[in-house]
Structures are given as structure tokens and as C-alpha cells.
Design an enzyme around this catalytic site. Sequence first.
Site, PDB file in Angstrom:
ATOM      1  N   ASP A   1      17.638  47.385  13.476  1.00 22.34           N
ATOM      2  CA  ASP A   1      18.817  46.776  12.826  1.00 22.34           C
ATOM      3  C   ASP A   1      18.946  45.323  13.258  1.00 22.34           C
ATOM      4  O   ASP A   1      19.561  45.043  14.270  1.00 22.34           O
ATOM      5  CB  ASP A   1      20.077  47.567  13.192  1.00 22.34           C
ATOM      6  CG  ASP A   1      21.338  47.006  12.537  1.00 22.34           C
ATOM      7  OD1 ASP A   1      21.203  46.221  11.583  1.00 22.34           O
ATOM      8  OD2 ASP A   1      22.437  47.369  12.996  1.00 22.34           O
TER       9      ASP A   1
ATOM     10  N   GLU B   1      26.121  39.255   9.688  1.00 23.56           N
ATOM     11  CA  GLU B   1      26.439  40.511   8.977  1.00 23.56           C
ATOM     12  C   GLU B   1      27.237  41.422   9.880  1.00 23.56           C
ATOM     13  O   GLU B   1      28.172  42.105   9.441  1.00 23.56           O
ATOM     14  CB  GLU B   1      25.137  41.199   8.533  1.00 23.56           C
ATOM     15  CG  GLU B   1      25.352  42.428   7.655  1.00 23.56           C
ATOM     16  CD  GLU B   1      25.520  43.748   8.392  1.00 23.56           C
ATOM     17  OE1 GLU B   1      25.873  44.751   7.759  1.00 23.56           O
ATOM     18  OE2 GLU B   1      25.310  43.788   9.628  1.00 23.56           O
ATOM     19  N   GLU B   2      26.860  41.431  11.157  1.00 20.71           N
ATOM     20  CA  GLU B   2      27.503  42.367  12.095  1.00 20.71           C
ATOM     21  C   GLU B   2      28.971  42.026  12.337  1.00 20.71           C
ATOM     22  O   GLU B   2      29.734  42.860  12.802  1.00 20.71           O
ATOM     23  CB  GLU B   2      26.735  42.400  13.428  1.00 20.71           C
ATOM     24  CG  GLU B   2      25.286  42.876  13.308  1.00 20.71           C
ATOM     25  CD  GLU B   2      25.147  44.364  13.002  1.00 20.71           C
ATOM     26  OE1 GLU B   2      26.171  45.033  12.784  1.00 20.71           O
ATOM     27  OE2 GLU B   2      23.996  44.847  12.968  1.00 20.71           O
TER      28      GLU B   2
ATOM     29  N   ASP C   1       0.076  46.136  -1.603  1.00 17.71           N
ATOM     30  CA  ASP C   1       0.094  47.029  -0.437  1.00 17.71           C
ATOM     31  C   ASP C   1       0.422  46.118   0.746  1.00 17.71           C
ATOM     32  O   ASP C   1      -0.456  45.523   1.347  1.00 17.71           O
ATOM     33  CB  ASP C   1      -1.284  47.688  -0.280  1.00 17.71           C
ATOM     34  CG  ASP C   1      -1.340  48.598   0.927  1.00 17.71           C
ATOM     35  OD1 ASP C   1      -0.286  48.878   1.527  1.00 17.71           O
ATOM     36  OD2 ASP C   1      -2.461  49.024   1.272  1.00 17.71           O
TER      37      ASP C   1
ATOM     38  N   HIS D   1      19.919  41.047   6.615  1.00 21.79           N
ATOM     39  CA  HIS D   1      20.583  40.267   7.661  1.00 21.79           C
ATOM     40  C   HIS D   1      19.641  40.107   8.849  1.00 21.79           C
ATOM     41  O   HIS D   1      18.886  41.011   9.195  1.00 21.79           O
ATOM     42  CB  HIS D   1      21.942  40.845   8.053  1.00 21.79           C
ATOM     43  CG  HIS D   1      21.957  42.073   8.911  1.00 21.79           C
ATOM     44  ND1 HIS D   1      21.900  42.026  10.294  1.00 21.79           N
ATOM     45  CD2 HIS D   1      22.056  43.380   8.601  1.00 21.79           C
ATOM     46  CE1 HIS D   1      21.969  43.255  10.774  1.00 21.79           C
ATOM     47  NE2 HIS D   1      22.059  44.108   9.776  1.00 21.79           N
TER      48      HIS D   1
ATOM     49  N   ASP E   1       6.091  51.636   6.962  1.00 22.48           N
ATOM     50  CA  ASP E   1       4.973  51.354   6.062  1.00 22.48           C
ATOM     51  C   ASP E   1       5.311  51.773   4.630  1.00 22.48           C
ATOM     52  O   ASP E   1       5.049  51.044   3.666  1.00 22.48           O
ATOM     53  CB  ASP E   1       3.724  52.074   6.565  1.00 22.48           C
ATOM     54  CG  ASP E   1       2.460  51.572   5.881  1.00 22.48           C
ATOM     55  OD1 ASP E   1       2.522  50.542   5.174  1.00 22.48           O
ATOM     56  OD2 ASP E   1       1.411  52.221   6.044  1.00 22.48           O
TER      57      ASP E   1
ATOM     58  N   HIS F   1      22.678  49.923  17.406  1.00 21.84           N
ATOM     59  CA  HIS F   1      23.606  48.991  18.072  1.00 21.84           C
ATOM     60  C   HIS F   1      23.565  49.102  19.590  1.00 21.84           C
ATOM     61  O   HIS F   1      24.554  48.804  20.269  1.00 21.84           O
ATOM     62  CB  HIS F   1      25.049  49.170  17.543  1.00 21.84           C
ATOM     63  CG  HIS F   1      25.248  48.549  16.187  1.00 21.84           C
ATOM     64  ND1 HIS F   1      26.483  48.429  15.587  1.00 21.84           N
ATOM     65  CD2 HIS F   1      24.364  47.992  15.327  1.00 21.84           C
ATOM     66  CE1 HIS F   1      26.344  47.832  14.406  1.00 21.84           C
ATOM     67  NE2 HIS F   1      25.060  47.571  14.232  1.00 21.84           N
TER      68      HIS F   1
ATOM     69  N   ASP G   1      18.561  46.758   4.996  1.00 17.38           N
ATOM     70  CA  ASP G   1      19.228  46.737   6.299  1.00 17.38           C
ATOM     71  C   ASP G   1      18.884  48.061   6.980  1.00 17.38           C
ATOM     72  O   ASP G   1      19.477  49.087   6.651  1.00 17.38           O
ATOM     73  CB  ASP G   1      20.745  46.577   6.062  1.00 17.38           C
ATOM     74  CG  ASP G   1      21.543  46.472   7.366  1.00 17.38           C
ATOM     75  OD1 ASP G   1      20.937  46.561   8.445  1.00 17.38           O
ATOM     76  OD2 ASP G   1      22.776  46.301   7.266  1.00 17.38           O
TER      77      ASP G   1
END
Length: 478
Positions: free
Chosen positions: A130, A164-165, A36, A118, A297, A282, A193
Site C-alpha cells: 500500500d 491519499e492516506e 506481458d 497513490h 504478476d 498500514h 491501490d
Amino acid sequence: MRTLRTTALSAVAATAVTASMLAGGSSPAVAAPSPDLSITNVTAHLQQLQNIATANGGNRATGRPGYKASLDWVKAKLDAVGYTTTVQSFSTSSGTSYNLIADWPGGDPEHVVMTGAHLDSVSAGPGINDNGTGSAAILEAALAWAGSGNTSRNHLRFAWWGAEEQGLLGSNKYMSLLPTADKDRIDLYLNFDMVGSPNPGYFVYDDNAVGNFARDAMTSYYTSKGIPWEYIDVQGRSDHASFRSYGIATTGMYSGGETTKTSAQAQKWGGTAGSAFDPCYHRSCDTISNINSTALDRNIDMIGHLVWLYADKDFGTTTPPTTPPAGGNLLANPGFESGAVSWAGTSGPITSNTGRPARTGSWKAWLGGNGTTSSENVSQQVTIPSTATAASLGYWIRTDTAETGSTAYDTLKVQVVSGTTTTTLRTFSNVGTSATYAQFTHSLLAWKGQTVTVKFQMNEDSSLQTSFVLDDTSVTTS
Ligand code: PHE
Ligand code: ZN
Ligand code: ZN
């Protein structure tokens, strides 16, 4: 050889001692129950990433100080609990970036289970959903594993990707540098992601190269918790694509970004219909306030469940296949959606530049178009099975030119290289161009039983451009 674990049961929800303990299969001993994972700890990690962004101009983007500060902080947490960490630096057009790889000592080195996220944000904001969420979630999973006292059957590796972006640059770099034998050792790559979107959905990646076992374990988990889910075809939009294009089993979860939640989705998931899953996607408002803690969670516990499950899964005694199943495409990354992954050749042609359209997706190989003396090529090795009764190379091509007349000044040759012998299957040139994609196929049966290189070789003369744009390649056999 598997070692019996010493379970630190305090780190474990007693109620979670369920299926993973019972589903023994050929597993000789009890599996670790699912953990958990602590939402308090994950929230603290997110606050730390927010603080790093705040102290570094409001972002954690590639080439900016907030990225390296994020990486240093994650690395220190992992080092402190006994991970072997490696920082892999690489250059991008936005500056130097870094991957962080963390290996937990032990487990069968022939069977590696990798979990990644990422760590970079866009430059517009701090990137907390993100991808602070994925980064913090897998960090907590890694820390909890270290604290559990568990011993794993398989070798566990975690990765935080840079850039990654900018187009999956970090994960592509990692895979392009990893020796083939080590790629073959990876049985599974899990990608996270965006897992705490403020108006969340529960999207399970359904675009695997080989096998759906991890996707199915994820959906079973959600179903067992009464959480509705949907499949999503993520295409080349996150780092799992760098693994998928090598034929490695992948899956992942996405809680949604810029697209709008429908009323049907709001019915099953709650939240706001007609609003984006993440209205701050973004943007500068992707801050510590841009999180749905319930979704986060639930998702960290799902991640813990999968890591614990696959830490102990029996992947057999042989290394997994990294070629697609028979009947599939033998070329990896055939539509270039993962960038240059799996392709050799001169640097530059494989691009998402919008100056010429891709046939599908956004990436393609744009050969030529320079209007100066130049040679470019892309190529990939492929083995034609000796048992093949048919073998076909297919590709789509779009051509346009500034040349006139009937002299072939600029050419693209489609070739098969076998040892020192090069065979040209077709030559395209500035004569008879067509700015509409058309498909061409050639038999490769003459090379059955051989490993050959399929090569697209472009030569352009000193003036007047010709663009040969290649997309959606395939080698299929039967
Ligand atoms: N990779 C995208 C980004 O970082 C987000 C995304 C994740 C999109 C998963 C689709 C699926 O911006
Ligand atoms: Zn993003
Ligand atoms: Zn992302």
C-alpha cells in the site's frame, strides 16, 4: 485522426494477440495486443521504493523526505523515456505534498484515458503493498507503453497521487484545479491501490458513476485467465472517488487489506482463511516481503491489458457526459465522502471529524459548532432540465446546541441562488434542534431550465455553539 502503429512485437506476448485485435468495432485499424508486463521490472521498482523508505526513516509518508524521494525517482524514470511530467504541489496538515502527472505525447486530446495510483505510504512503514504495488505497476505500464512504439488513438495520462492516506487529498486537489473543459475530456480513470496483497483476493471496483464498460473489461480479462474475482463497493476509499464524483467513468482493482479472508474466498483464491488479505496493512511490516508475486504478476498484466485496450478505444466524436444518467442524483459528491470535491464555500465544514456522526459513510458538512461569531457555507451548482416535470432537493440534517430559550441566535438557511436572487427554502436554528438525522425535501421545479446554486448558509453568534450537520444531499428530477 488515428495513426497506424509500428508494433515492437518483441515487447509483446505473441499469445496475447487475441480479443483486442479482433474486437474492432468502428476502429479502422488493428489494435495493439496486450503486453506481458515484466514482474522482474516491477519487483525492481518495489525494491527501489523499499530502499527509499529505508534511507528515509522507514516510510514514504506525506510531509516526510521519503515521499518526495519516491516522487523524484518515478519522475526521472518517466522523463527518461519521453513523458511530459508535471509536479503539482499542495499543502496538507502533515506538510507539503505533491502529485506527479505524466502525459504521453500524442493521441486525441479530446479523449483522455487516465491511470493513477497513490504514491504515499502511511508514516508507520514503507508502504510496499500500500501502495508501492499500484505505483510500480502503473510505472511499468507507462514505461512499457513508451518502449512499445505504439501510437494511441486516445491521449494517455498517468498520475501518482500524494496524500491519499490523509483523505484523497492529491487526487481531489488535481480535480479541483482542473478546468471543467479538461475534466470533460477524461473518458476513463483507472485506479490501482494495493494489487499485490500477501493473502490476495481479486476485488473489482463496482461503484461507477457512469457506465460499467471498464469494470466489465476487467472482469472479462480475469475470467479469460481463469482468475476468480468479486465485486467490491470501494465507496470513498481511494482516489477514483475524486473522478467518480464528477461523473467520470472509473474502475479499479484491490487485492485486499485489513479484512479477513473467508473460507469460501480461500477455496477459490488459495491463501489463508481467517487471516487478513494484508496482515501488514498500514504497519511497519508492509515491506518488500509483504507481496504475493503471483497476484502481482497477474494484476500487472491485467493493468497492461486495460491500458492498451483503452488507449485505442473509440469513444466517439463527442466529449463524454460528466453528469449522471437521468433519474440519478444531479449533485456530485452528495454525501461528502470525497471531501470538498465538487462543493464550493468556506473551507472547513466538510469533514470526517468524529465529533459529530455522519449519517452514512464518514464525511459530512458540519456547519457551525464554533461557539464564536462565524459564517460558513457549502454550495453546489446544478442545472434543472427544462423538460423536468418534478425536481426535488433532498438532504439529511442533525442539529444540537448549547443555547437555551426560544431566540434563534444561530441559523442555517437552505437557499437557492439564481443570478442575484436568493430564495430561502427553510431556516434551521438553535430552537427545536434534533440530534437524530431527519430528511427534508423541497421542490426546485420553479427553477426548471435554470442553472442555480444550492447553498447551505450558517451564521453563528458570539457564544454557545449550534451544530448543523448536513449529509446525503440530492437533487433528483423526472
Ligand atoms: N485506500 C486504502 C488505503 O490506502 C486502501 C483501499 C484501497 C481500500 C481500495 C479499499 C479499496 O489505505
Ligand atoms: Zn493505505
Ligand atoms: Zn492505499
